[in-house]
Design an enzyme around this catalytic site. Structure first.
Site, PDB file in Angstrom:
ATOM      1  N   LEU A 193     -21.973  62.997  -0.411  1.00  0.00           N
ATOM      2  CA  LEU A 193     -20.710  63.180  -1.139  1.00  0.00           C
ATOM      3  C   LEU A 193     -20.914  63.060  -2.645  1.00  0.00           C
ATOM      4  O   LEU A 193     -20.202  63.658  -3.436  1.00  0.00           O
ATOM      5  CB  LEU A 193     -19.689  62.127  -0.702  1.00  0.00           C
ATOM      6  CG  LEU A 193     -19.086  62.240   0.684  1.00  0.00           C
ATOM      7  CD1 LEU A 193     -18.201  61.046   0.970  1.00  0.00           C
ATOM      8  CD2 LEU A 193     -18.285  63.530   0.817  1.00  0.00           C
TER       9      LEU A 193
ATOM     10  N   GLY B 217     -24.438  57.810  -7.575  1.00  0.00           N
ATOM     11  CA  GLY B 217     -24.228  57.031  -8.796  1.00  0.00           C
ATOM     12  C   GLY B 217     -25.464  56.181  -9.042  1.00  0.00           C
ATOM     13  O   GLY B 217     -26.476  56.341  -8.348  1.00  0.00           O
TER      14      GLY B 217
ATOM     15  N   GLY C 100     -26.689  54.224  -5.881  1.00  0.00           N
ATOM     16  CA  GLY C 100     -27.386  54.974  -4.828  1.00  0.00           C
ATOM     17  C   GLY C 100     -26.550  56.160  -4.379  1.00  0.00           C
ATOM     18  O   GLY C 100     -25.636  56.584  -5.093  1.00  0.00           O
TER      19      GLY C 100
ATOM     20  N   VAL D 167     -24.004  58.427  -1.808  1.00  0.00           N
ATOM     21  CA  VAL D 167     -22.794  58.214  -1.014  1.00  0.00           C
ATOM     22  C   VAL D 167     -22.703  59.323   0.049  1.00  0.00           C
ATOM     23  O   VAL D 167     -22.780  60.509  -0.291  1.00  0.00           O
ATOM     24  CB  VAL D 167     -21.533  58.231  -1.917  1.00  0.00           C
ATOM     25  CG1 VAL D 167     -20.272  57.973  -1.102  1.00  0.00           C
ATOM     26  CG2 VAL D 167     -21.648  57.195  -3.040  1.00  0.00           C
TER      27      VAL D 167
ATOM     28  N   ASP E 202     -15.456  48.845 -15.723  1.00  0.00           N
ATOM     29  CA  ASP E 202     -16.080  50.179 -15.733  1.00  0.00           C
ATOM     30  C   ASP E 202     -15.041  51.255 -15.410  1.00  0.00           C
ATOM     31  O   ASP E 202     -15.264  52.130 -14.577  1.00  0.00           O
ATOM     32  CB  ASP E 202     -17.249  50.214 -14.732  1.00  0.00           C
ATOM     33  CG  ASP E 202     -18.251  51.311 -15.080  1.00  0.00           C
ATOM     34  OD1 ASP E 202     -18.163  51.876 -16.199  1.00  0.00           O
ATOM     35  OD2 ASP E 202     -19.108  51.628 -14.236  1.00  0.00           O
TER      36      ASP E 202
HETATM   37  N1  LIG Z   1     -14.941  56.345  -1.183  1.00  0.00           N
HETATM   38  C1  LIG Z   1     -15.434  57.525  -1.546  1.00  0.00           C
HETATM   39  N2  LIG Z   1     -14.982  58.656  -0.971  1.00  0.00           N
HETATM   40  C2  LIG Z   1     -15.454  59.872  -1.347  1.00  0.00           C
HETATM   41  N3  LIG Z   1     -16.371  60.060  -2.306  1.00  0.00           N
HETATM   42  C3  LIG Z   1     -16.858  58.970  -2.914  1.00  0.00           C
HETATM   43  C4  LIG Z   1     -16.436  57.637  -2.574  1.00  0.00           C
HETATM   44  N4  LIG Z   1     -17.089  56.755  -3.357  1.00  0.00           N
HETATM   45  C5  LIG Z   1     -17.886  57.487  -4.143  1.00  0.00           C
HETATM   46  N5  LIG Z   1     -17.766  58.816  -3.891  1.00  0.00           N
HETATM   47  C6  LIG Z   1     -18.455  59.924  -4.559  1.00  0.00           C
HETATM   48  O1  LIG Z   1     -19.757  59.529  -4.921  1.00  0.00           O
HETATM   49  C7  LIG Z   1     -19.905  59.569  -6.342  1.00  0.00           C
HETATM   50  C8  LIG Z   1     -20.788  58.404  -6.771  1.00  0.00           C
HETATM   51  O2  LIG Z   1     -20.065  57.211  -6.603  1.00  0.00           O
HETATM   52  P1  LIG Z   1     -20.519  55.816  -7.217  1.00  0.00           P
HETATM   53  O3  LIG Z   1     -19.346  54.925  -7.180  1.00  0.00           O
HETATM   54  O4  LIG Z   1     -21.761  55.364  -6.551  1.00  0.00           O
HETATM   55  O5  LIG Z   1     -21.032  56.151  -8.596  1.00  0.00           O
HETATM   56  P2  LIG Z   1     -20.383  56.487 -10.023  1.00  0.00           P
HETATM   57  O6  LIG Z   1     -19.145  55.719 -10.216  1.00  0.00           O
HETATM   58  O7  LIG Z   1     -20.266  57.984 -10.138  1.00  0.00           O
HETATM   59  O8  LIG Z   1     -21.540  56.027 -10.958  1.00  0.00           O
HETATM   60  P3  LIG Z   1     -21.986  54.595 -11.394  1.00  0.00           P
HETATM   61  O9  LIG Z   1     -22.001  53.704 -10.180  1.00  0.00           O
HETATM   62  O10 LIG Z   1     -23.332  54.892 -11.920  1.00  0.00           O
HETATM   63  O11 LIG Z   1     -20.992  54.159 -12.429  1.00  0.00           O
HETATM   64  C9  LIG Z   1     -18.483  59.488  -6.895  1.00  0.00           C
HETATM   65  O12 LIG Z   1     -18.376  60.061  -8.171  1.00  0.00           O
HETATM   66  C10 LIG Z   1     -17.698  60.266  -5.842  1.00  0.00           C
HETATM   67  O13 LIG Z   1     -17.750  61.651  -6.096  1.00  0.00           O
END
Ligand SMILES: Nc1ncnc2c1ncn2[C@@H]1O[C@H](COP(=O)(O)OP(=O)(O)OP(=O)(O)O)[C@@H](O)[C@H]1O
Length: 385
Positions: A84, A87, A90, A92, A203
């Protein structure tokens, strides 16, 4: 004597019948309640998040034990079939629980030790804090090198992707933007004033605002969250963390964290929602979005500030109001910034103004997608306003 005995022979079977009936009822209620929901026995291996009967509701599911094994994660994600997003923590992946609930599984990359601290912070927070505008945690996995978090699936991805949408059909309408702003502001308001102890997210950015299948906005990514003293205390001193461009300059200089740091970052998100400009541009003299908006405000024309792809299809009073609010949020001095309570009130006003305008036009949206997006036929000329 005879009489008493006869009475007992009738009484005892009745009591037994009623008792077995009650037991049967309780068993049916128990199985009905737990139908489709996976219940696991407590594990005995080292686990800092062992839960007991006091475990609060987790999202909508109320799992008794939110701890999952790695084998269950593999099954749930069909061997990590669908990515999906990714980040710094890792990758998702998409998945399903046994009862077919859609989930997003965030797996900690093996190299990331800092990620493990964030993992701890997220689980601790989300097991105790629940709100409709915070992404719910359904469970976690902590098995050797396999560390992961299981969230409710936010089917419409993150706000940044929607703001950047290239296809005309996917451009977020003004009303859709204001709804997302109200809902995400409510999530932060809850962290600041609705839970004990109060929390600062640290954040807040458009990538951390996720949208579910009904486009409801929820704050996500609680890895940097910090508790701060409520009444009496005013700040905590902490190592500065956050994302460049969204980071409160006062906190950056002083390391003194208050809830107003989130207000600053949320102000930057509001400016993105309004303008759809990058937070930082390297080519421009006014390289930060805040500088660009103040420069444009000096020209006094709201139409040039709001995302040009809306072609003026918005209530201009609500636009002035939200721009003013956003600039208030990004004040350099934290004392000048509003509280999230105030932000929610003003945003709701803006939404009401826009709803009065669009409802007046009598064009009720046919579906969720239409409610949030503007359908612009490419042959239609920009609307003059
Ligand atoms: N609960 C969720 N449902 C659907 N997609 C998700 C979910 N959580 C994360 N994602 C997807 O995965 C991506 C990465 O999420 P994550 O929270 O790990 O990182 P980030 O916020 O983009 O980066 P960082 O953790 O480096 O600040 C998100 O931008 C989103 O598109």
């Amino acid at each position: 004597m005879m009489k008493k005995k006869r009475k007992n022979t009738v009484f005892v079977p009745i009591v037994a019948l009623v008792a077995s009936f009650l037991v049967l009822i309780s068993l049916s209620v128990f199985f009905w309640k737990h139908k489709g929901i996976r219940i696991k026995q407590g594990k005995t291996d080292a686990n800092f998040f062992m839960t007991d009967s006091k475990t609060p509701n987790i999202g909508a599911l109320n799992l008794k034990n939110p701890r999952f094994t790695y084998a269950e994660i593999v099954k749930m994600t069909n061997n990590f079939e669908m990515l999906l997003g990714e980040g710094s923590f890792g990758k998702v992946f998409h998945g399903y629980l046994d009862d077919d609930t859609e989930v997003a599984v965030k797996m900690l990359s093996e190299s990331s030790r800092q990620g493990y601290d964030q993992f701890e912070a997220e689980v601790k927070l989300l097991l105790t804090v629940h709100h409709r505008n915070l992404t719910a945690l359904y469970g976690y996995c902590d098995e050797g090198n396999h560390v992961g978090l299981i969230y409710e699936c936010m089917a419409n991805g993150n706000l940044k992707e929607h703001l950047r949408a290239e296809s005309n059909e996917d451009i977020l309408s003004w009303k859709g933007r204001l709804r997302i702003a109200v809902e995400s502001a409510q999530g932060l308001e809850y962290l600041h004033y609705g839970c004990k102890p109060p929390r600062v997210h640290r954040d807040v950015k458009s990538e951390n605002i996720l949208l579910d299948k009904k486009f409801q906005a929820k704050i996500a990514d609680f890895g940097l969250i910090k508790s701060f003293p409520g009444e009496g205390g005013t700040h905590v001193s902490t190592v500065v963390a956050g994302t460049f461009g969204y980071l409160d300059p006062e906190y950056f200089q002083s390391s003194r964290l208050t809830e107003k740091s989130d207000v600053y970052s949320f102000g930057v998100v509001l400016l993105e929602i309004i303008t759809n400009r990058p937070v930082i541009t390297n080519t421009d003299e006014n390289s930060h979005i805040k500088q660009w908006v103040s420069f444009m405000l000096a020209q006094g024309d709201i139409k040039n500030i709001v995302d040009q792809r809306l072609h003026g299809d918005f209530d201009s009073n609500s636009a002035w109001k939200i721009v003013e609010l956003a600039m208030h949020c990004v004040s350099t001095t934290s004392l000048r910034r509003p509280t999230m309570n105030h932000v929610v009130i003003v945003l709701k006003d803006c939404l009401a103004m826009e709803m009065a305008r669009t409802d007046g036009q009598g064009n009720e949206p046919k579906d969720q997608h239409e409610m949030f997006t503007v359908y612009l036929n490419s042959e239609v000329a920009p609307l003059a306003r």
